[in-house]
Write an enzyme that holds these catalytic residues in place. Sequence first.
Site, PDB file in Angstrom:
ATOM      1  N   ASP A 150      -7.078   9.648  -1.826  1.00 55.31           N
ATOM      2  CA  ASP A 150      -6.745   8.558  -0.919  1.00 55.31           C
ATOM      3  C   ASP A 150      -8.000   7.743  -0.614  1.00 55.31           C
ATOM      4  O   ASP A 150      -8.892   7.641  -1.460  1.00 55.31           O
ATOM      5  CB  ASP A 150      -6.133   9.146   0.361  1.00 55.31           C
ATOM      6  CG  ASP A 150      -5.104   8.239   1.005  1.00 55.31           C
ATOM      7  OD1 ASP A 150      -5.501   7.182   1.538  1.00 55.31           O
ATOM      8  OD2 ASP A 150      -3.915   8.580   0.989  1.00 55.31           O
ATOM      9  N   HIS A 201      -6.624   5.111   6.150  1.00 58.03           N
ATOM     10  CA  HIS A 201      -5.372   5.631   5.617  1.00 58.03           C
ATOM     11  C   HIS A 201      -5.451   7.119   5.283  1.00 58.03           C
ATOM     12  O   HIS A 201      -4.573   7.910   5.668  1.00 58.03           O
ATOM     13  CB  HIS A 201      -4.994   4.829   4.373  1.00 58.03           C
ATOM     14  CG  HIS A 201      -3.660   5.164   3.795  1.00 58.03           C
ATOM     15  ND1 HIS A 201      -3.502   6.093   2.786  1.00 58.03           N
ATOM     16  CD2 HIS A 201      -2.424   4.690   4.057  1.00 58.03           C
ATOM     17  CE1 HIS A 201      -2.228   6.173   2.458  1.00 58.03           C
ATOM     18  NE2 HIS A 201      -1.544   5.326   3.212  1.00 58.03           N
ATOM     19  N   SER A 420       3.862   6.735   2.485  1.00 57.55           N
ATOM     20  CA  SER A 420       2.598   7.476   2.514  1.00 57.55           C
ATOM     21  C   SER A 420       2.670   8.605   3.525  1.00 57.55           C
ATOM     22  O   SER A 420       2.240   9.737   3.271  1.00 57.55           O
ATOM     23  CB  SER A 420       1.446   6.554   2.924  1.00 57.55           C
ATOM     24  OG  SER A 420       0.922   5.846   1.854  1.00 57.55           O
TER      25      SER A 420
END
Length: 630
Positions: A150, A201, A420
């Site tokens: 990620d 994120h 996600s």
Amino acid sequence: MKRLIRLFRFSFVLAVLAPLAVSAQNNKISADAIAASANGPVPVIVQYNNDPGTAEENLLTVIHHGKLRHMLHFIHAHAATLNPTDLQNLANESNVKYVSLDRSVGSSQSVTVQPGVVLTGANYTVEPINAPQVWAQGYYGNGVVVAVIDSGITPVDDLMSVNGNNSRIIYNQNFVPKTLSVGGVSVNVVLPGNYLDQYGHGTHVAGLIAGNGQDSNNKGDFRTFYGSAPGARLVNFRVLDQNGSGTDSQVIAAIERAITLKDKLNIGVINLSLGRPIWESYQLDPLCQAVEQAWKAGIVVVVAAGNAGRDLNENAEGYGTIEAPGNDPYVITVGAMNTEQTPGLGDDIIATYSSKGPTFIDQVTKPDVVAPGNLVTSLYFPNDPLQQNNPTFETLLGFYQSNGNANKNSPYYFPLSGTSMAAGVTSGAVALLLEAEPGLTPDQVKAYLMRNADRSYFPQTSSVTDPSSGITYNANYDAFTVGAGYLDINAALTDVQAGTVVPAGTAMSPVANYNPATNSTVLVPDQTALWGATALWGASNIYGQNAFVGGQTALWGATALWGANDPNGFTALWGATALWGAGTPAAATALWGAGSTSGQTALWGAGSDNGQTALWGATALWGASSTFPY
């Protein structure tokens, strides 16, 4: 009118690129690589029939003047940069299998909150999937390692050990290059120590996987924000930059590193909360080939389905919008549910942005399962860019504290939406199952999760109307929208503990085949798949009796979902001139866009060569005036 404009634009582009397209077909080059090469040297991934050695490296660098950037041995490939002419010539070499653009990938989360939506409390993640019932048996994911590929992970309190002395992030590696000036020349260098999250994120996803709730488990806290596996450990592979963007080759390199470290670090799960458009069959896509190698090496791969379910360019209900590598039939592809701020399932609905199957080109039935992912609370760190750039994303102290200023924002937690997040919740659940039953193979894990997914309460349909645009987004609770159903990790574990035997074979997701003679669709498992081996593992048992005509494998016949009751949805998806019919090239244009060097104008943004402007931009498609979280 919009469709006519798109078709005219595509016809023009096709006319200009027709000779190149023919050459691309003959030379095994993807269409977007050909289009990008019109502007000069192009970054590509060259897959070979056999693992490349010195001879192939010499062909690439000496004979065809290419620049070798990475060796990608697990998929028998080079990541390289080539001039247009050399690109064509290299593709003609006998050992070259396929050449594709080294494409942009992005994180699969939303960056907006719907105007008018007022959260009176935080949404739930672990309760709907029954994780607390698994914890009650003593399983917290202890000893299981999840590789998070990620934007990086920044260690915060909830990712430390219970005593707070040790980080549960046991390994870090950066794959994102940084441009430096060396002697007046700009060079891209991967700095090994540059592995912390610079976007926000990856840390949020990590919290949904393995957060242990330390910062919401104090005196006066009436709710604790746990990840699904609060005892699991993490491997941090940073592949997305400060804008949430990366490349295929960076992601593939991280996947290959996870494979090499699997036994040393006990990596059981890879979480991929990222994606990009589909340009070719999964059998040629290098990103799909990489996740398959991890799967076959014994690592469960969990992938976000994508957030394109509101793209209505080709049909009125957003079908055919799954993103790569979620289109690969081996991996567990996860869609997002909205838990409506309650722990029970009765009011939960599918998030309308959650991408739907079947997959473009291969028609694989996806997603496999769905899990909580809409406006779910997880971690952020000081100066977290996602949190700072989205000040309306609020987890108020009043959502979990009984004292203090209830209307003040939490300094530790904030919500995000997207598949996600649903993928992170699912990866943590897999860690629980692997702690309890460490001998399970990836195919067995997927089979147990799908067989025990909850379909008992789903409505037939649900819809949400965007108050700003007036557009109503519809969802049918079919196999292409919710897969096998809502993740239930306790039911899966109970099934394992009961001794239910998974038949031999893969758990590859089936292909949806439309039969125009009967006006129906059937799910066709791969010949190596376990589905259908016994009645217990038959397709109707996995996807539910209500999804099939007469309990057989026929999906939604002439008078069912896409038949007389829903002619628009049926015609759009399976009609002769629609998504899978004669108009497939036009469909590809409308769905994924054309006109940029990446061919990503429509869904993936305009005015940006990497196609990231719209989908990932905070003020673009999913910007302040959008209606993303439902």
